[in-house]
Write a protein that holds these residues in place. Structure first.
Motif, short mmCIF file in Angstrom:
data_model
loop_
_atom_site.label_atom_id
_atom_site.label_comp_id
_atom_site.label_asym_id
_atom_site.label_seq_id
_atom_site.Cartn_x
_atom_site.Cartn_y
_atom_site.Cartn_z
N ILE A 17 139.97 24.97 49.91
CA ILE A 17 140.59 23.78 49.38
C ILE A 17 140.89 22.87 50.13
O ILE A 17 140.74 22.64 51.27
CB ILE A 17 142.08 24.36 49.09
N SER A 18 140.82 21.23 49.48
CA SER A 18 140.92 20.07 50.28
C SER A 18 142.36 19.38 49.84
O SER A 18 142.90 19.99 48.80
CB SER A 18 139.74 19.46 49.78
N CYS A 19 142.66 18.34 50.52
CA CYS A 19 143.82 17.42 50.03
C CYS A 19 143.35 16.92 48.51
O CYS A 19 144.45 17.13 47.71
CB CYS A 19 143.79 16.08 50.67
N GLY A 20 142.24 16.76 48.16
CA GLY A 20 141.80 16.04 46.74
C GLY A 20 141.85 17.35 45.90
O GLY A 20 142.12 17.17 44.59
N THR A 21 142.14 18.57 46.20
CA THR A 21 142.29 19.35 44.81
C THR A 21 143.49 19.32 44.18
O THR A 21 143.55 19.57 43.05
CB THR A 21 142.32 20.91 45.62
N CYS A 22 144.55 18.95 44.93
CA CYS A 22 145.95 18.82 44.35
C CYS A 22 146.31 17.41 44.16
O CYS A 22 147.16 17.26 43.56
CB CYS A 22 147.06 19.44 45.26
N HIS A 23 145.43 16.61 44.86
CA HIS A 23 145.65 15.17 44.74
C HIS A 23 144.12 14.39 44.16
O HIS A 23 143.60 13.66 44.81
CB HIS A 23 146.19 14.43 46.04
N HIS A 24 143.80 14.94 43.03
CA HIS A 24 142.65 14.52 42.59
C HIS A 24 142.40 13.30 42.01
O HIS A 24 143.33 12.72 41.06
CB HIS A 24 141.97 15.58 41.77
N HIS A 25 141.25 12.47 42.05
CA HIS A 25 140.96 11.38 41.29
C HIS A 25 141.20 11.32 39.65
O HIS A 25 141.56 10.61 39.07
CB HIS A 25 139.80 10.59 41.83
N ASP A 26 140.55 12.63 39.22
CA ASP A 26 140.76 12.78 37.83
C ASP A 26 141.83 12.93 37.32
O ASP A 26 142.10 12.90 36.02
CB ASP A 26 139.67 14.03 37.59
N HIS A 27 142.92 13.20 38.17
CA HIS A 27 144.44 13.37 37.62
C HIS A 27 145.09 12.30 38.22
O HIS A 27 146.58 12.56 38.46
CB HIS A 27 144.81 14.65 37.80
N ALA A 28 144.80 11.19 38.63
CA ALA A 28 145.54 10.09 39.01
C ALA A 28 146.16 10.47 40.50
O ALA A 28 147.26 10.04 40.68
CB ALA A 28 146.67 9.45 38.17
N GLY A 29 145.62 11.11 41.29
CA GLY A 29 146.21 11.51 42.67
C GLY A 29 147.12 12.61 42.39
O GLY A 29 147.80 12.97 43.45
N THR A 30 147.28 13.45 41.58
CA THR A 30 148.11 14.46 41.23
C THR A 30 147.21 15.66 40.85
O THR A 30 145.92 15.60 40.68
CB THR A 30 149.24 14.25 40.22
N ASP A 31 147.74 17.10 40.13
CA ASP A 31 147.05 17.88 39.72
C ASP A 31 147.35 18.40 38.38
O ASP A 31 146.78 19.28 37.78
CB ASP A 31 147.34 18.97 40.62
N GLY A 32 148.42 17.78 37.67
CA GLY A 32 148.77 17.87 36.38
C GLY A 32 149.58 19.12 36.14
O GLY A 32 149.69 19.48 34.89
N LEU A 33 149.99 19.63 37.01
CA LEU A 33 150.67 20.88 37.02
C LEU A 33 152.27 20.89 37.49
O LEU A 33 152.61 19.95 38.03
CB LEU A 33 149.94 22.07 38.01
N SER A 34 153.02 21.54 36.89
CA SER A 34 154.29 21.41 37.25
C SER A 34 154.52 22.03 38.79
O SER A 34 154.95 21.22 39.78
CB SER A 34 155.35 22.59 36.33
N LEU A 35 153.84 23.20 38.99
CA LEU A 35 153.79 23.85 40.57
C LEU A 35 152.42 24.00 40.54
O LEU A 35 151.83 24.94 39.95
CB LEU A 35 154.86 25.18 40.55
#
Length: 420
Positions: free
Chosen positions: A43-61
């Motif tokens: 896992i990387s920082c970008g997994t949960c702060h991804h460019h495709d999701h505007a720096g987030t992950d689109g999940l609640s948790l």
């Protein structure tokens, strides 16, 4: 959202950001997406702060270490890799963290500038946070690396998790060695940092500073329709009505103040609780007491940091636990219109954790305690006014928000796969 007076509209310029070195930012871009910084290298920082999701992950948790995939499609894996816990809080947005007004980070504000420990910061690492980190963002970048369910992994799985179990700072030298012994990284650090004469000189401080240079430069945004309005251009009619509601009638800017639309304070919104909670060692239930978990002050119970609203339309779901999937839902909650259901939570299926996902809601005493601490009085707002508020919030989206300076790399020097 309600307050005594509305705030003065303020804009942003390029001069309002922390300076950065482009060569260091380029290293940070690669490290941000390189799984070499995680205990099990999955896992990387970008997994949960991804460019495709505007720096987030689109999940609640989020689904952290051990999961597979990116964003709402991320799964909890199976077998020995199956996750043991959901991430207890929503992945925060990275937009404008490099703005020079930022004073505190994390939902509970557990990282701030301070001389209390002699390293420039008040943080969970206390005196064990190394000196030499350039700014808050560089310091913040080090903590997910040593968080068990985010990136470190579980004890006995890898040397990083085992070291963290001994003391929070014990894993950082191991991670630094992993990075600097990759020839490409070693050469890049020598070129980018004047005081690094050979790869062996690289420490976790330079890694944090490179990540900080990337994050503070990559996620700048100040070219929205609202910024154009500040320069004299009109907003669309519905957004203008929403602006007036925001700043004048409803006084949302009492908390969402300043150029970033945050007072960086801590407020209790009585969001519907669920998930594992960010529990303290002695907590008997899966709750999240917010800022109190860091300060141990009862007056901080259930209070969380006011988020910036720039690019907020891109970073759903909303709240410290991602309780609400849309902006209208979040506005209705602010107004005191109780309409939340568990189905609104964006939680990837994890059958072996499902029994605990909403367990806190059966604890009537805890639910009563949380509901009793609410800093917002209910207020009247119509569906039409909500629509206008949403139009204004959409006017805070930068025109170039989906075009970042560096973006996501296709490959990283470790050779590990990059999440796409």
């Amino acid at each position: 959202m309600l307050g005594a007076a509305s705030a003065t509209a303020q804009g942003i310029t390029a001069d309002d950001y922390i300076p950065f070195d482009p060569d260091q930012a380029r290293i940070g871009q690669l490290l941000f997406y390189d799984k070499v910084l995680s205990g099990n290298q999955n896992i990387s920082c970008g997994t949960c702060h991804h460019h495709d999701h505007a720096g987030t992950d689109g999940l609640s948790l989020g689904i952290g270490e051990g999961g597979v995939g990116v964003g709402p499609d991320r799964t909890a894996s199976t077998g020995d890799d199956a996750i043991r816990k959901r991430i207890p809080r929503n992945a925060p947005s990275l937009w404008n963290l490099g703005h020079n007004s930022i004073e505190v980070l994390f939902h509970d504000g557990r990282l701030s500038h301070s001389d209390i420990y002699g390293n420039g910061f008040d943080s969970p690492a206390q005196e064990w946070l190394p000196a030499g980190l350039d700014n808050l963002v560089a310091a913040q970048a080090l903590f997910p690396l040593v968080a068990q369910f985010e990136m470190a992994g579980n004890p006995r799985e890898n040397e990083i998790a085992g070291a963290v179990h001994d003391r929070i700072d014990a894993a950082w030298p191991i991670l630094a060695k992993r990075v600097r012994t990759i020839p490409t990284y070693g050469d890049m650090f020598v070129q980018a940092f004047d005081h690094i004469e050979e790869p062996a000189d690289v420490t976790i401080v330079e890694i944090g500073n490179a990540l900080g240079a990337f994050i503070t430069s990559e996620w700048r945004s100040y070219d929205s329709p609202y910024d154009a309005w500040l320069a004299g251009q009109p907003l669309p009619d519905d957004a203008e009505r929403g602006r007036q509601l925001f700043f004048e009638d409803l006084r949302c800017a009492s908390c969402h103040a300043g150029p970033l639309f945050t007072d960086q304070g801590f407020h209790a919104l009585a969001l519907p609780p669920f998930g594992p909670g960010r529990t303290r060692q002695w907590d008997p239930m899966p709750r999240d007491v917010g800022r109190m978990g860091f300060t141990n002050q009862i007056e901080d119970a259930y209070r969380f940091r006011t988020p910036s609203l720039r690019n907020v339309a891109l970073t759903a779901p909303y709240g410290h636990n991602g309780a609400y999937p849309t902006l209208p839902d979040m506005i209705r909650h602010h107004a005191g219109q109780d309409h939340w259901t568990p189905a609104m939570a964006a939680l990837p299926s994890v059958p072996w954790l499902a029994a605990g996902d909403f367990a806190i809601r059966a604890d009537t005493l805890e639910m009563t305690r949380q509901a009793a601490v609410r800093d917002l009085a209910p207020f009247a707002v119509t569906d039409a006014e909500i629509a206008d508020l949403v139009a204004f919030l959409n006017a805070l989206t930068g025109d170039s928000a989906d075009t970042r300076p560096l973006g996501r790399p296709d490959t990283v020097p470790s050779g590990l796969p990059v999440d796409h």
